[in-house]
Design an enzyme around this catalytic site. Structure first.
Site, PDB file in Angstrom:
ATOM      1  N   HIS A   1       0.833  -1.191  -0.081  1.00 26.60           N
ATOM      2  CA  HIS A   1       0.349   0.112   0.530  1.00 26.60           C
ATOM      3  C   HIS A   1       0.758   1.202  -0.614  1.00 26.60           C
ATOM      4  CE1 HIS A   1      -2.887   2.809   0.824  1.00 26.60           C
ATOM      5  NE2 HIS A   1      -2.820   3.229   1.765  1.00 26.60           N
TER       6      HIS A   1
ATOM      7  N   TYR B   1       2.286  -3.874 -20.042  1.00 22.21           N
ATOM      8  CA  TYR B   1       2.217  -4.743 -18.861  1.00 22.21           C
ATOM      9  C   TYR B   1       1.971  -4.437 -18.043  1.00 22.21           C
ATOM     10  CZ  TYR B   1       7.287  -6.869 -20.056  1.00 22.21           C
ATOM     11  OH  TYR B   1       8.305  -7.263 -21.283  1.00 22.21           O
TER      12      TYR B   1
ATOM     13  N   HIS C   1       1.945   5.305  -0.924  1.00 23.58           N
ATOM     14  CA  HIS C   1       0.899   6.742  -1.005  1.00 23.58           C
ATOM     15  C   HIS C   1       1.658   7.955  -2.674  1.00 23.58           C
ATOM     16  CE1 HIS C   1      -0.162   8.074   2.988  1.00 23.58           C
ATOM     17  NE2 HIS C   1      -0.868   6.758   2.472  1.00 23.58           N
TER      18      HIS C   1
END
Length: 211
Positions: free
Chosen positions: A93, A120, A95
């Site tokens: 995860h 891709y 940002h």
């Protein structure tokens, strides 16, 4: 070196690489890895750029904290994905800037906020990229919605927050997170320019060949 020790070293090395290239800043972002006897996770308020293999949080199969520093406040996010996707070995995860920008532009419920511009993207991220509605960071009430999204998608965007990406292994998850960020950057660069995306037949060919 044991399998767990190797994963601890790899998690810290890859986290540092992501941080050095600007995929996370400050203490943003977290990573988890499935073990034979539980899970490894980045600690709360830790920087991906300065992780210590010995201090990584270890959780039991029931997700209780076993050893290491206190885990990220977003344990539930990783639990949602790893319980939904039995084949997933890791969750990343971030940002990262461009993927987060897309998460601010896209509408919750959208399943294709980034078009299939390159092979891709399809190969690493997949056909679907659901956008989960905004929740305050650390709000465990988002867990059911993340779990539901993960049942049909390897990656998702948390609205106004950032990407969540899974992979069969830690390196697969990191590669997919990197590909998602670059695909988001490309999508933003090409907005309004009439770029040719891959056709449905081309997407099907990629998925049929590479899975």
């Amino acid at each position: 070196m044991s399998k767990e020790a190797d994963l601890r070293e790899s998690l810290c090395r890859l986290g540092a690489s992501l941080f050095a290239r600007g995929y996370s800043v400050g203490s943003a972002g977290n990573i988890s890895v499935r073990l034979d006897d539980g899970y490894l996770m980045t600690p709360t308020n830790s920087s991906l750029g300065s992780l210590d293999p010995a201090s990584l949080s270890k959780l039991a199969p029931d997700w209780s904290h076993v050893s290491g520093d206190k885990p990220t406040k977003e344990v539930f996010l990783h639990r949602a994905v790893l319980t939904a996707r039995a084949e997933a070995g890791a969750v990343v995860h971030l940002h990262s800037t461009h993927a987060t920008a897309i998460s601010c532009l896209a509408s919750p419920g959208d399943t294709a906020p980034i078009p299939p511009l390159t092979p891709y993207f399809v190969m690493r991220v997949g056909r679907s990229l659901p956008v989960v509605r905004y929740w305050r960071p650390g709000d465990a009430r988002m867990e059911p919605e993340i779990h539901a999204a993960a049942l049909t998608a390897r990656a998702m965007l948390l609205a106004n927050h950032g990407p969540v990406v899974s992979g069969k292994s830690l390196i697969d998850a990191v590669y997919a997170a990197e590909e998602l960020e670059e695909s988001a950057r490309l999508a933003l660069m090409l907005r309004g320019m009439g770029a040719r995306g891959l056709t449905e037949a081309e997407v099907e060919d990629l998925l049929g060949t590479f899975g």
